[in-house]
Design a protein around this motif. Sequence first.
Motif, short mmCIF file in Angstrom:
data_model
loop_
_atom_site.label_atom_id
_atom_site.label_comp_id
_atom_site.label_asym_id
_atom_site.label_seq_id
_atom_site.Cartn_x
_atom_site.Cartn_y
_atom_site.Cartn_z
N PHE A 122 0.86 -1.19 0.00
CA PHE A 122 0.00 0.00 0.00
C PHE A 122 0.89 1.23 0.00
CE2 PHE A 122 -2.67 3.14 2.20
CZ PHE A 122 -3.93 2.92 1.66
N ALA A 123 0.90 2.00 -1.09
CA ALA A 123 1.84 3.11 -1.24
C ALA A 123 1.12 4.45 -1.25
CB ALA A 123 2.65 2.93 -2.52
N LEU A 124 1.06 5.08 -0.07
CA LEU A 124 0.43 6.38 0.08
C LEU A 124 1.43 7.42 0.59
CD1 LEU A 124 -2.07 8.24 0.18
CD2 LEU A 124 -2.58 7.31 2.44
N THR A 125 2.17 7.10 1.64
CA THR A 125 3.04 8.07 2.31
C THR A 125 4.19 8.54 1.42
OG1 THR A 125 2.53 7.03 4.43
CG2 THR A 125 4.47 8.44 4.35
N LYS A 153 7.52 7.62 -3.15
CA LYS A 153 6.87 7.21 -1.90
C LYS A 153 7.94 6.71 -0.94
CE LYS A 153 2.64 7.75 -3.56
NZ LYS A 153 1.66 8.69 -2.98
N HIS A 154 7.66 6.82 0.36
CA HIS A 154 8.58 6.19 1.31
C HIS A 154 7.80 5.64 2.50
CE1 HIS A 154 9.58 9.70 4.35
NE2 HIS A 154 8.30 9.53 4.21
N PHE A 155 8.52 4.90 3.36
CA PHE A 155 7.91 4.18 4.47
C PHE A 155 6.84 3.20 3.99
CE2 PHE A 155 8.78 8.00 7.52
CZ PHE A 155 10.12 7.68 7.53
N ILE A 156 7.10 2.55 2.86
CA ILE A 156 6.11 1.61 2.31
C ILE A 156 6.45 0.21 2.81
CG2 ILE A 156 4.97 0.78 0.24
CD1 ILE A 156 4.73 3.85 0.87
N SER A 157 5.66 -0.27 3.75
CA SER A 157 5.93 -1.55 4.40
C SER A 157 5.85 -2.72 3.44
CB SER A 157 4.94 -1.77 5.54
OG SER A 157 5.02 -0.74 6.50
N LEU A 188 -3.05 0.06 -9.75
CA LEU A 188 -2.39 -1.23 -9.52
C LEU A 188 -1.20 -1.33 -10.46
CD1 LEU A 188 -5.69 -3.32 -9.49
CD2 LEU A 188 -4.25 -2.87 -7.47
N ILE A 189 0.02 -1.38 -9.90
CA ILE A 189 1.22 -1.35 -10.73
C ILE A 189 2.10 -2.54 -10.40
CG2 ILE A 189 3.19 0.03 -11.47
CD1 ILE A 189 1.76 2.50 -10.54
N ASP A 190 2.36 -3.37 -11.38
CA ASP A 190 3.16 -4.57 -11.18
C ASP A 190 4.63 -4.23 -10.98
OD1 ASP A 190 1.22 -6.80 -11.63
OD2 ASP A 190 0.98 -5.77 -13.55
N LYS A 191 5.28 -4.99 -10.08
CA LYS A 191 6.72 -4.84 -9.91
C LYS A 191 7.39 -5.17 -11.25
CE LYS A 191 8.73 -5.90 -6.05
NZ LYS A 191 9.31 -6.65 -4.88
N GLY A 192 8.40 -4.40 -11.61
CA GLY A 192 9.06 -4.59 -12.89
C GLY A 192 8.54 -3.68 -13.98
N THR A 193 7.48 -2.93 -13.69
CA THR A 193 6.98 -1.97 -14.68
C THR A 193 8.05 -0.92 -14.95
OG1 THR A 193 4.67 -2.27 -13.97
CG2 THR A 193 5.19 -0.24 -15.16
N PRO A 194 8.41 -0.67 -16.21
CA PRO A 194 9.44 0.33 -16.51
C PRO A 194 9.11 1.69 -15.90
CG PRO A 194 8.92 -0.95 -18.47
CD PRO A 194 7.90 -1.34 -17.43
N GLY A 195 10.13 2.30 -15.31
CA GLY A 195 9.93 3.61 -14.70
C GLY A 195 9.64 3.55 -13.21
N MET A 196 9.41 2.35 -12.65
CA MET A 196 9.20 2.21 -11.21
C MET A 196 10.36 1.42 -10.61
SD MET A 196 6.05 0.54 -8.97
CE MET A 196 6.36 -1.19 -9.40
N THR A 197 11.00 1.98 -9.59
CA THR A 197 12.08 1.28 -8.89
C THR A 197 11.79 1.27 -7.40
OG1 THR A 197 13.36 3.35 -8.75
CG2 THR A 197 13.83 1.88 -10.62
N GLN A 212 10.75 -1.35 5.46
CA GLN A 212 10.01 -0.37 4.69
C GLN A 212 10.89 0.07 3.52
OE1 GLN A 212 11.28 2.99 4.89
NE2 GLN A 212 12.83 2.35 6.36
N ALA A 213 10.24 0.53 2.46
CA ALA A 213 10.97 0.82 1.22
C ALA A 213 10.63 2.19 0.67
CB ALA A 213 10.65 -0.25 0.17
N GLU A 214 11.47 2.63 -0.25
CA GLU A 214 11.22 3.84 -1.03
C GLU A 214 10.91 3.41 -2.46
OE1 GLU A 214 14.33 6.82 1.25
OE2 GLU A 214 15.06 5.57 -0.40
N ILE A 215 9.90 4.02 -3.05
CA ILE A 215 9.50 3.69 -4.42
C ILE A 215 9.59 4.97 -5.25
CG2 ILE A 215 7.74 2.66 -5.89
CD1 ILE A 215 6.51 1.38 -3.43
N PHE A 216 10.25 4.86 -6.39
CA PHE A 216 10.44 6.02 -7.26
C PHE A 216 9.78 5.77 -8.62
CE2 PHE A 216 13.95 5.82 -4.27
CZ PHE A 216 13.99 7.11 -3.76
#
Length: 385
Positions: A122-125, A153-157, A188-197, A212-216
């Motif tokens: 769940f990526a909100l923060t 996004k950050h603090f994504i558990s 809904l975005i699948d892991k591996g989608t170009p442009g998302m790390t 927790q992770a950071e998503i760019f």
Amino acid sequence: MDFSLSHEQEMLVASLRSFVEKELQPHEFAVDRADHVPHELAQSIRQKAIELGFYAFNMPESAGGAGLDYVTQALVERELGRTSWALQVFVARPSKILMACKGEQIERYLLPTVRGERIDCFALTEPGAGSDAMGIRTRAVRDGSDYVINGSKHFISHAENADYVILFAVTGEEEVRGRLRKQVTSFLIDKGTPGMTIHRGPHCTSLRGYHQAEIFFTDCRVSAAQILGEEHRGFDLANEWLTAGRVMVAANNVGRAQRAFEMAAEWAATRQQFGKRIGEFQGTSFKLADMATGIRASELLMLYTADKLDKGTMTDGDAALAKLFASETLGRVTDDAVQIYGGMGLMNELPIERFWRDARIERIWEGTSEIQRHILSKEILRQYS
């Protein structure tokens, strides 16, 4: 109001407590020390939870879940709270907002997630939007039949273990009572989608092994078919899930507080100083009395609020009150447990110092204590305005 358990609930609680004690608690020390859950262990916990019917217990039967009412869900959360999040997370509770899936999304996301074949996060923060969720800046701009997403996004558990992300991004603005307000859409975005790390975030004092992770997002292109729910109505989905989730956080806190209390009480009953058990000294015995009082009050408040949730009468203030009281009770209980143990309470040979560390995050995530007080006080004052 009668909160005595039914025979089915008693059986579920007993079964789940046995599962937690046999399958999860023995791994706590190693996971905390390594700050890592081995893949084989995670898979084993997930598979056993599926076989025992604990997996996705929060989801309705129509989606393949257990279809438990909220009171029973709270009882389950209480038992899972007796172990660390790093381990209990593999007894997954998929984001309930996945029930907004439609068409092809049901077979691609909802059902596989309930079956344990896929994992969501769940990526909100965001770095500039924690308590102020409306302050998010990640944007999704329409481009034909696609959206192009930029932001972070950050603090994504649990994101590093997820197969896909439930993302909240700004997609427009609307005027509300003379002021512009952001419109937010869920994707809904699948892991591996170009442009998302996805990268692991900074190491945290609490919840070692539960990262927790950071998503760019950099020109990340997704189809409009990836919208979860309706365009511009993402916060409607998020708020419904987050409010109910606070009751379950309260239940989890009750379970952890109870375990810390039981260990402290046993220590007080057996540890001797000055020729007496330390529990006989008023300075210790009164702590135990206060701990027991806080835990009992937290549990009754949690059950009362979950019952209102089942009846459809729970307010945001009710959920805030339950989360606030239980999380702050957990903080006091674990702090008193350290004090009762004395120096040994801070040694990593015993789990008390871990309980103390882990308790600290509960007053921050899922809405800080200050936010809960803000929600509750606004609801109180609204009756007089």
